[in-house]
Design a protein around this motif. Structure first.
Motif, PDB file in Angstrom:
ATOM      1  N   ILE A  95       0.662   6.058   5.359  1.00  0.00           N
ATOM      2  CA  ILE A  95       0.819   7.438   4.906  1.00  0.00           C
ATOM      3  C   ILE A  95       2.192   7.986   5.292  1.00  0.00           C
ATOM      4  N   ALA A  96       2.621   7.680   6.528  1.00  0.00           N
ATOM      5  CA  ALA A  96       3.902   8.192   7.011  1.00  0.00           C
ATOM      6  C   ALA A  96       5.073   7.646   6.220  1.00  0.00           C
ATOM      7  N   ILE A  97       4.946   6.422   5.694  1.00  0.00           N
ATOM      8  CA  ILE A  97       6.021   5.846   4.881  1.00  0.00           C
ATOM      9  C   ILE A  97       5.920   6.317   3.438  1.00  0.00           C
ATOM     10  N   ALA A  98       4.692   6.466   2.924  1.00  0.00           N
ATOM     11  CA  ALA A  98       4.504   6.835   1.519  1.00  0.00           C
ATOM     12  C   ALA A  98       4.985   8.254   1.237  1.00  0.00           C
ATOM     13  N   ILE A  99       4.768   9.176   2.166  1.00  0.00           N
ATOM     14  CA  ILE A  99       5.144  10.573   1.922  1.00  0.00           C
ATOM     15  C   ILE A  99       6.647  10.728   1.677  1.00  0.00           C
ATOM     16  N   PRO A 100       7.522  10.172   2.523  1.00  0.00           N
ATOM     17  CA  PRO A 100       8.962  10.333   2.241  1.00  0.00           C
ATOM     18  C   PRO A 100       9.428   9.609   0.986  1.00  0.00           C
ATOM     19  N   GLU A 101       8.683   8.577   0.547  1.00  0.00           N
ATOM     20  CA  GLU A 101       9.091   7.833  -0.645  1.00  0.00           C
ATOM     21  C   GLU A 101       8.593   8.487  -1.931  1.00  0.00           C
ATOM     22  N   THR A 102       7.643   9.403  -1.826  1.00  0.00           N
ATOM     23  CA  THR A 102       7.052  10.013  -3.018  1.00  0.00           C
ATOM     24  C   THR A 102       8.049  10.838  -3.840  1.00  0.00           C
ATOM     25  N   PRO A 103       8.945  11.640  -3.228  1.00  0.00           N
ATOM     26  CA  PRO A 103       9.849  12.471  -4.043  1.00  0.00           C
ATOM     27  C   PRO A 103      10.689  11.690  -5.040  1.00  0.00           C
ATOM     28  N   ALA A 104      11.195  10.510  -4.647  1.00  0.00           N
ATOM     29  CA  ALA A 104      12.017   9.730  -5.577  1.00  0.00           C
ATOM     30  C   ALA A 104      11.200   9.305  -6.792  1.00  0.00           C
TER      31      ALA A 104
ATOM     32  N   MET B 225       0.825  -1.204   0.000  1.00  0.00           N
ATOM     33  CA  MET B 225       0.000   0.000   0.000  1.00  0.00           C
ATOM     34  C   MET B 225       0.866   1.264   0.000  1.00  0.00           C
ATOM     35  N   SER B 226       1.984   1.241   0.713  1.00  0.00           N
ATOM     36  CA  SER B 226       2.877   2.411   0.694  1.00  0.00           C
ATOM     37  C   SER B 226       3.447   2.627  -0.704  1.00  0.00           C
ATOM     38  N   ALA B 227       3.841   1.521  -1.365  1.00  0.00           N
ATOM     39  CA  ALA B 227       4.366   1.631  -2.726  1.00  0.00           C
ATOM     40  C   ALA B 227       3.293   2.136  -3.683  1.00  0.00           C
TER      41      ALA B 227
END
Length: 280
Positions: free
Chosen positions: A144-153, A86-88
């Motif tokens: 949500i907390a994991i997805a946000i930092p991974e979004t920029p890449a 879900m984070s991915a």
């Protein structure tokens, strides 16, 4: 007609990494979904059976509260896979939207890419802990907390693909022929981003699984009553000398899951860009 941005070699037998990673991940998903039918009760405590070694009835032994480690390990797979996938998915969807818009709108690009640079400068664990501390632990807020930092890449990768594809002759021909920008984005630009997006999503998924385990180990992940591999390792670290299986079981499962996702990502990379495989 939409032209692909990468040559795709679809013969599965030529991509052993894809087969191995995909097979392992599929098996893990099936085992996680079927856990209620064979895994037993992951929360039932029996103090008389605490820290028992593996046996015929207790394959992985019991933890310090007498809970079945095999049941907790199988149910913990559901948490790790759910959070990772879900984070991915969230990071891929948000990053795809931002990347496409940034690639075609210079004003939006200048503003949003600076925001992405700011997010990338903050360690993922620290940002996730800060977000969780504001709302409390839970699976939804953890995703949500994991997805946000991974979004920029993801956003920066999609943006780079869009910037290269938008200059290609077939895209310029479509625009000169009177095609509207939304249609060009949907039919010509979006398909060109899919290969890179799928490979990056596999990387994000593996990182999210490790981040979830790290946050749970620190006590900032899922609530303690929910079995997860990070919680299990954290609660069992004091008993490593007398009950090593309480850490080895979730630890090995965590390593195998991350390995499967990474192999799948490498296989997808080789499938979408055979030249990358030849360079190695």
């Amino acid at each position: 007609m939409t032209l692909p941005s990468a040559t795709i070699d679809n013969a599965p037998g030529r991509h052993p990494l894809f087969l191995i990673g995909g097979g392992l991940l599929t098996l893990l998903i099936i085992l996680a979904l079927a856990a209620p039918f064979y895994g037993g009760d992951p929360v039932n405590m029996d103090p008389y059976k605490r820290l028992q070694p593996p046996s015929k009835d207790l394959w992985f032994g019991t933890d310090n509260l007498g809970r079945d480690m095999f049941a907790r390990t199988t149910f913990g797979a559901r948490i790790s896979l759910l959070v990772g996938l879900m984070s991915a998915a969230c990071a891929a969807l948000i990053g795809l939207l931002i990347g496409i818009l940034a690639g075609y709108n210079k004003t939006f690009d200048n503003i949003m890419m600076r925001v992405m640079d700011g997010l990338m400068s903050i360690p993922t664990i620290l940002l996730a802990i800060a977000l969780i501390s504001l709302t409390g632990p839970g699976i939804g807020i953890l995703i949500i907390a994991i997805a946000i930092p991974e979004t920029p890449a993801v956003a920066r990768l999609v943006r780079s693909v869009v910037l290269s594809v938008r200059e290609r002759p077939y895209v310029e021909a479509a625009l000169c022929g009177g095609a509207r920008l939304p249609k060009v984005l949907w039919r010509h630009i979006l398909p060109s981003t899919v290969p890179a997006l799928m490979v990056q999503s596999a990387t994000v998924c593996a990182s999210a699984i490790l981040t979830e385990a790290g946050l749970s180990f620190l006590g900032a992940g899922v609530p303690p009553e929910i079995p997860s591999w990070g919680n299990m390792i954290a609660s069992s670290r004091l008993y490593l000398a007398i009950a090593p299986m309480t850490i080895f079981a979730p630890g090995v499962c965590l390593a195998v899951t991350v390995l499967a996702v990474n192999l799948l990502g490498d296989g997808l990379r080789d499938m979408f860009d055979p030249r990358a495989k030849r360079r190695h």
